[in-house]
Enzyme design. Structure first.
Site, PDB file in Angstrom:
ATOM      1  N   LYS A  98      39.428  26.734  32.931  1.00 17.68           N
ATOM      2  CA  LYS A  98      39.342  26.848  34.392  1.00 17.68           C
ATOM      3  C   LYS A  98      40.153  25.724  35.018  1.00 17.68           C
ATOM      4  O   LYS A  98      39.866  24.539  34.808  1.00 17.68           O
ATOM      5  CB  LYS A  98      37.894  26.757  34.869  1.00 17.68           C
ATOM      6  N   GLY A 159      29.893  21.872  45.978  1.00 17.27           N
ATOM      7  CA  GLY A 159      28.697  21.044  46.151  1.00 17.27           C
ATOM      8  C   GLY A 159      28.072  21.115  47.529  1.00 17.27           C
ATOM      9  O   GLY A 159      27.093  20.428  47.799  1.00 17.27           O
ATOM     10  N   ALA A 185      32.108  28.034  43.657  1.00 16.59           N
ATOM     11  CA  ALA A 185      31.794  26.883  44.522  1.00 16.59           C
ATOM     12  C   ALA A 185      31.171  27.271  45.859  1.00 16.59           C
ATOM     13  O   ALA A 185      31.557  28.269  46.478  1.00 16.59           O
ATOM     14  CB  ALA A 185      33.033  26.022  44.793  1.00 16.59           C
ATOM     15  N   GLY A 186      30.230  26.464  46.278  1.00 17.86           N
ATOM     16  CA  GLY A 186      29.637  26.609  47.597  1.00 17.86           C
ATOM     17  C   GLY A 186      28.375  27.446  47.656  1.00 17.86           C
ATOM     18  O   GLY A 186      27.740  27.534  48.704  1.00 17.86           O
ATOM     19  N   THR A 208      26.006  23.306  41.446  1.00 21.32           N
ATOM     20  CA  THR A 208      25.084  22.482  42.220  1.00 21.32           C
ATOM     21  C   THR A 208      23.815  23.220  42.631  1.00 21.32           C
ATOM     22  O   THR A 208      22.724  22.624  42.615  1.00 21.32           O
ATOM     23  CB  THR A 208      25.807  21.929  43.468  1.00 21.32           C
TER      24      THR A 208
HETATM   25  C1  LIG Z   1      31.324  23.241  37.912  1.00 23.84           C
HETATM   26  C2  LIG Z   1      32.587  23.454  38.591  1.00 23.84           C
HETATM   27  O1  LIG Z   1      33.510  23.981  38.047  1.00 23.84           O
HETATM   28  C3  LIG Z   1      32.694  23.025  40.012  1.00 23.84           C
HETATM   29  O2  LIG Z   1      33.911  22.387  40.230  1.00 23.84           O
HETATM   30  C4  LIG Z   1      32.538  24.264  40.783  1.00 23.84           C
HETATM   31  O3  LIG Z   1      33.539  24.565  41.601  1.00 23.84           O
HETATM   32  C5  LIG Z   1      31.141  24.503  41.233  1.00 23.84           C
HETATM   33  O4  LIG Z   1      30.872  24.261  42.576  1.00 23.84           O
HETATM   34  P1  LIG Z   1      29.352  24.224  43.092  1.00 23.84           P
HETATM   35  O5  LIG Z   1      28.759  22.990  42.508  1.00 23.84           O
HETATM   36  O6  LIG Z   1      29.444  24.189  44.582  1.00 23.84           O
HETATM   37  O7  LIG Z   1      28.659  25.454  42.576  1.00 23.84           O
END
Ligand SMILES: CC(=O)[C@@H](O)[C@H](O)COP(=O)(O)O
Length: 255
Positions: A98, A159, A185-186, A208
């Site tokens: 990734k 995050g 993410a988010g 997160t």
């Molecule tokens: C774990 C990872 O690859 C992070 O860089 C990802 O983008 C997750 O984001 P969140 O923590 O907001 O779920």
């Protein structure tokens, strides 16, 4: 089974989970188990997967059972990201990766120019690259043309837990893509994951929302169920939306 494939590998779970911010590796492993995820992503610069002298993630989350997806969290240039993934491939043989190349510390938004450059280099180097990017359909197409194995638009800043901020553009990315699309993410809670799936995404990646929940194992199970429910709703086909009421019971044959 309603499976999906990326870079020639097939998975049943559409949830990818992270390995940061947990109390310890044992709690992380319990959450992964509860999530039913088959892929775990690892920030190879931050999580120990190489130094046998220290506790290693691989002792808790079995790399024979789970697909490890090394990521480039903390990289701010294409060169840095490429170097990090080459090291990871040497250490663990990981070819499916990734990529995230970030623009600045405050937003952690992707630097899309550097991300496209890094994708081109990694693809030439034989990597299968799942790419974290903005929710811009034009950039998503450029990444696909550069050879990305999957497109991973952000739902909101990493995050933040804000949930999906731009459903319209995520939907446009899904409709145009010939490779899998996963929101990355988010995500803040289970309904965000369900929305991503209802938009037609192939999967969701999160860290997160699970790691910072009061009960990460219970939240992991909620995310598992939300992804399954959202996917089923997408496949079932949503009813049309009306501006006015429509009685639920038939009107014919009234007494
Ligand atoms: C774990 C990872 O690859 C992070 O860089 C990802 O983008 C997750 O984001 P969140 O923590 O907001 O779920």
């Amino acid at each position: 089974m309603d499976s999906w494939s990326v870079a020639g590998r097939t998975f049943n779970s559409r949830l990818i989970v992270g390995t940061g911010k947990y109390r310890d590796f044992a709690q992380n492993a319990a959450a992964v188990e509860a999530s039913a995820a088959e892929i775990v992503t690892v920030a190879v610069r931050r999580v120990n997967v190489m130094d046998r002298g220290q506790p290693m993630l691989t002792d808790f989350i079995d790399p024979k059972r789970y697909t490890y997806l090394p990521n480039t969290a903390g990289c701010f240039t294409a060169e840095d990201a490429v170097r990090t993934l080459r090291l990871a491939r040497e250490a663990g043989g990981w070819n499916l990766v990734k990529l995230e190349v970030l623009a600045d510390q405050k937003t952690l938004f992707p630097d899309v120019v550097e991300t496209i450059r890094a994708t081109e280099t990694l693809v030439k180097d034989g990597f299968e690259v799942m790419v974290y990017t903005s929710d811009d359909p034009v950039v998503a197409k450029r990444l696909e043309e550069a050879g990305a194995a999957a497109i991973m638009p952000l739902g909101a800043p990493i995050g933040s837990g804000l949930g999906i901020q731009n459903r319209v553009t995520i939907r446009l990315i899904v409709e145009a893509a010939k490779v899998p699309v996963l929101v990355d993410a988010g995500v803040g809670t289970a309904s965000d994951a369900a929305i991503a799936m209802e938009l037609g995404c192939d999967g969701v990646l999160m860290n997160t929302a699970i790691a910072e929940a009061k009960d990460p194992v219970l939240m992991a199970a909620a995310m598992r169920d939300a992804v399954v429910a959202g996917r089923k709703a997408y496949r079932a086909g949503r009813m049309g939306v009306r501006r006015y009421a429509d009685p639920s019971s038939p009107l014919g044959g009234l007494i």
